[in-house]
Motif scaffolding. Structure first.
Motif, PDB file in Angstrom:
ATOM      1  N   GLU A 105     -14.597   3.395  36.931  1.00 28.43           N
ATOM      2  CA  GLU A 105     -14.463   3.869  38.304  1.00 28.43           C
ATOM      3  C   GLU A 105     -12.987   4.157  38.540  1.00 28.43           C
ATOM      4  OE1 GLU A 105     -14.965   2.101  42.748  1.00 28.43           O
ATOM      5  OE2 GLU A 105     -16.407   1.465  41.240  1.00 28.43           O
ATOM      6  N   ARG A 106     -12.681   5.344  39.044  1.00 28.45           N
ATOM      7  CA  ARG A 106     -11.286   5.739  39.197  1.00 28.45           C
ATOM      8  C   ARG A 106     -10.877   5.764  40.660  1.00 28.45           C
ATOM      9  NH1 ARG A 106     -13.359   8.020  34.856  1.00 28.45           N
ATOM     10  NH2 ARG A 106     -12.175   7.863  32.936  1.00 28.45           N
ATOM     11  N   LYS A 107      -9.649   5.327  40.906  1.00 31.33           N
ATOM     12  CA  LYS A 107      -9.076   5.349  42.244  1.00 31.33           C
ATOM     13  C   LYS A 107      -7.893   6.309  42.229  1.00 31.33           C
ATOM     14  CE  LYS A 107      -9.193   1.794  44.905  1.00 31.33           C
ATOM     15  NZ  LYS A 107      -8.974   0.455  45.464  1.00 31.33           N
ATOM     16  N   ARG A 108      -7.718   7.018  43.328  1.00 30.97           N
ATOM     17  CA  ARG A 108      -6.651   8.007  43.432  1.00 30.97           C
ATOM     18  C   ARG A 108      -5.391   7.347  43.996  1.00 30.97           C
ATOM     19  NH1 ARG A 108      -5.287  12.052  47.497  1.00 30.97           N
ATOM     20  NH2 ARG A 108      -4.552  13.928  46.479  1.00 30.97           N
ATOM     21  N   PHE A 109      -4.270   7.503  43.278  1.00 35.39           N
ATOM     22  CA  PHE A 109      -2.978   7.000  43.707  1.00 35.39           C
ATOM     23  C   PHE A 109      -2.037   8.180  43.893  1.00 35.39           C
ATOM     24  CE2 PHE A 109      -4.865   3.392  41.681  1.00 35.39           C
ATOM     25  CZ  PHE A 109      -4.390   2.297  42.386  1.00 35.39           C
ATOM     26  N   VAL A 110      -1.153   8.080  44.858  1.00 35.39           N
ATOM     27  CA  VAL A 110      -0.139   9.100  45.081  1.00 35.39           C
ATOM     28  C   VAL A 110       1.206   8.457  44.757  1.00 35.39           C
ATOM     29  CG1 VAL A 110       0.907  10.638  46.777  1.00 35.39           C
ATOM     30  CG2 VAL A 110      -1.558  10.202  46.846  1.00 35.39           C
ATOM     31  N   VAL A 111       1.879   9.003  43.749  1.00 30.89           N
ATOM     32  CA  VAL A 111       3.109   8.404  43.240  1.00 30.89           C
ATOM     33  C   VAL A 111       4.253   9.408  43.319  1.00 30.89           C
ATOM     34  CG1 VAL A 111       1.892   6.828  41.683  1.00 30.89           C
ATOM     35  CG2 VAL A 111       2.585   9.058  40.847  1.00 30.89           C
ATOM     36  N   PRO A 112       5.485   8.932  43.450  1.00 25.84           N
ATOM     37  CA  PRO A 112       6.625   9.856  43.465  1.00 25.84           C
ATOM     38  C   PRO A 112       6.805  10.505  42.095  1.00 25.84           C
ATOM     39  CG  PRO A 112       7.371   7.581  43.486  1.00 25.84           C
ATOM     40  CD  PRO A 112       5.889   7.543  43.609  1.00 25.84           C
ATOM     41  N   ILE A 113       7.235  11.755  42.099  1.00 22.57           N
ATOM     42  CA  ILE A 113       7.400  12.447  40.817  1.00 22.57           C
ATOM     43  C   ILE A 113       8.484  11.819  39.956  1.00 22.57           C
ATOM     44  CG2 ILE A 113       6.421  14.649  41.545  1.00 22.57           C
ATOM     45  CD1 ILE A 113       9.283  15.690  41.890  1.00 22.57           C
ATOM     46  N   SER A 114       9.361  11.041  40.562  1.00 25.55           N
ATOM     47  CA  SER A 114      10.408  10.366  39.782  1.00 25.55           C
ATOM     48  C   SER A 114       9.814   9.387  38.774  1.00 25.55           C
ATOM     49  CB  SER A 114      11.384   9.640  40.707  1.00 25.55           C
ATOM     50  OG  SER A 114      10.715   8.700  41.507  1.00 25.55           O
ATOM     51  N   ILE A 115       8.556   9.013  38.962  1.00 26.97           N
ATOM     52  CA  ILE A 115       7.884   8.098  38.029  1.00 26.97           C
ATOM     53  C   ILE A 115       7.725   8.741  36.645  1.00 26.97           C
ATOM     54  CG2 ILE A 115       5.481   8.730  38.486  1.00 26.97           C
ATOM     55  CD1 ILE A 115       4.838   5.740  38.527  1.00 26.97           C
ATOM     56  N   LEU A 116       7.745  10.070  36.603  1.00 33.09           N
ATOM     57  CA  LEU A 116       7.559  10.773  35.329  1.00 33.09           C
ATOM     58  C   LEU A 116       8.671  10.488  34.331  1.00 33.09           C
ATOM     59  CD1 LEU A 116       6.339  14.196  36.747  1.00 33.09           C
ATOM     60  CD2 LEU A 116       4.936  12.423  35.659  1.00 33.09           C
ATOM     61  N   ASP A 117       9.843  10.083  34.811  1.00 32.90           N
ATOM     62  CA  ASP A 117      10.975   9.773  33.920  1.00 32.90           C
ATOM     63  C   ASP A 117      10.920   8.365  33.349  1.00 32.90           C
ATOM     64  OD1 ASP A 117      12.155  12.263  34.222  1.00 32.90           O
ATOM     65  OD2 ASP A 117      13.329  11.636  35.962  1.00 32.90           O
TER      66      ASP A 117
END
Length: 87
Positions: free
Chosen positions: A32-44
């Protein structure tokens, strides 16, 4: 409903498709998947990049969910992101 991760406690209650500028939506979970909204800075962040590699290995670049899906337990994702200095 999407969970906004900058402190891991805020919840976006607007449209379930609304993603603020500077953020991206990811789906987290094994079954079961939950949607999270994360800052793009997390990509680094190296630990997030490890999760992306795991997602690539499991799903490739095409996934039926239509979005970026991270195949890990929700509590592990929350714990990992809450310790990152991404803000």
């Amino acid at each position: 409903m999407a969970i906004l991760v900058p402190g891991v406690k805020s919840i976006l209650r607007k449209s379930s498709f609304h993603v603020p500028k500077g953020y991206l939506a990811v789906y987290v979970g094994e079954s079961e998947r939950k949607r999270f909204v994360v800052p793009i800075s997390i990509l680094d962040e190296p630990s997030f990049q490890d999760l992306l590699c795991k997602a690539k290995e499991e799903y490739g670049f095409e996934h039926p969910m239509g979005g970026l899906t991270i195949p890990c337990k929700e509590d592990i994702f929350i714990d990992m992101t809450s310790h990152l200095k991404i803000f």
